[in-house]
Design a protein around this motif. Structure first.
Motif, short mmCIF file in Angstrom:
data_model
loop_
_atom_site.label_atom_id
_atom_site.label_comp_id
_atom_site.label_asym_id
_atom_site.label_seq_id
_atom_site.Cartn_x
_atom_site.Cartn_y
_atom_site.Cartn_z
N GLU A 90 27.30 56.91 5.33
CA GLU A 90 28.68 56.41 5.47
C GLU A 90 28.74 55.28 6.50
O GLU A 90 29.40 54.26 6.27
CB GLU A 90 29.62 57.55 5.88
CG GLU A 90 29.90 58.50 4.75
CD GLU A 90 30.72 59.72 5.13
OE1 GLU A 90 31.07 60.49 4.22
OE2 GLU A 90 31.02 59.91 6.33
N LEU A 93 27.21 52.14 4.91
CA LEU A 93 28.10 51.52 3.92
C LEU A 93 29.24 50.75 4.60
O LEU A 93 29.71 49.73 4.07
CB LEU A 93 28.68 52.57 2.98
CG LEU A 93 27.70 53.21 2.00
CD1 LEU A 93 28.34 54.37 1.27
CD2 LEU A 93 27.16 52.18 1.01
N PHE A 98 26.63 46.27 4.18
CA PHE A 98 27.35 46.54 2.94
C PHE A 98 28.75 45.95 3.00
O PHE A 98 28.94 44.78 2.76
CB PHE A 98 27.36 48.05 2.64
CG PHE A 98 26.05 48.56 2.10
CD1 PHE A 98 25.76 48.49 0.75
CD2 PHE A 98 25.10 49.09 2.96
CE1 PHE A 98 24.55 48.93 0.26
CE2 PHE A 98 23.88 49.53 2.48
CZ PHE A 98 23.60 49.46 1.12
#
Length: 189
Positions: A90, A93, A98
């Protein structure tokens, strides 16, 4: 007297015509709508959710003519992992590798046109913005009463999300993450 009746009749026709073709904003119930994502890599896949921050469809004569949806990118969660691995993915990301949620906290889809295909299905054209990069996207959307659903395939490399992409980096081997990711969207109105 005739002049008044004629003016009143014309005014009534104009009002009815305007009402008949007025756009109606159909607000999404964000708390009961869902967005799930799936990303694949050479060695498997991961999935999770993203929260919808706001959204609406513009309707004319009970047909979709436009809309706008804003996703809260800081809400990205991973649902196929637990514990430390879940937290690490998490965090990754949300990082600049990302989606860079600190600088780009939202992503937006603006529907620019929709064509009815029959049986509640629409062919939709829109503009998707992720990390301040906007590109056109086409997809089918199915309306069913007070709900709508669609599946989007998004090429992350178009939006400057390049980490682990075989399109930009050589010799990644089994560390390659595929460019396309899927969104499964279910909206409630």
């Amino acid at each position: 007297m005739k002049n008044r009746i004629l003016k009143g009749g014309i005014a009534t026709v104009i009002v009815l015509a305007t009402v008949g073709f007025a756009n109606i904003k159909k607000e999404v119930k964000v708390e009961s709508s869902t967005i799930t994502w799936t990303g694949e890599k050479v060695t498997g896949s991961h999935n999770g959710t993203i929260d919808l921050e706001s959204g609406h469809l513009m309707m004319e004569d009970e047909k979709i003519v436009g809309g706008e949806f804003v996703m809260d990118m800081s809400s990205i969660t991973v649902t196929d992992l637990t514990g430390e691995n879940k937290g690490k993915l998490e965090g990754h990301l949300k990082s600049e590798d990302f989606f860079g949620v600190e600088k780009h906290p939202t992503a937006k889809l603006v529907i620019t046109s929709a064509a009815e295909k029959g049986n509640g299905k629409y062919g939709v054209v829109g503009d998707l913005t992720i990390k301040n990069e906007t590109h056109p996207i086409t997809f089918d959307l199915e309306m069913n009463g007070e709900s709508a659903s669609t599946q989007l395939t998004i090429d992350r490399s178009k939006y400057n999300v390049r980490y682990g992409s075989g399109s930009f980096f050589d010799n990644l081997g089994d560390k390659t993450i595929y460019d396309n990711f899927e969104l499964d969207i279910n909206l409630k109105f």
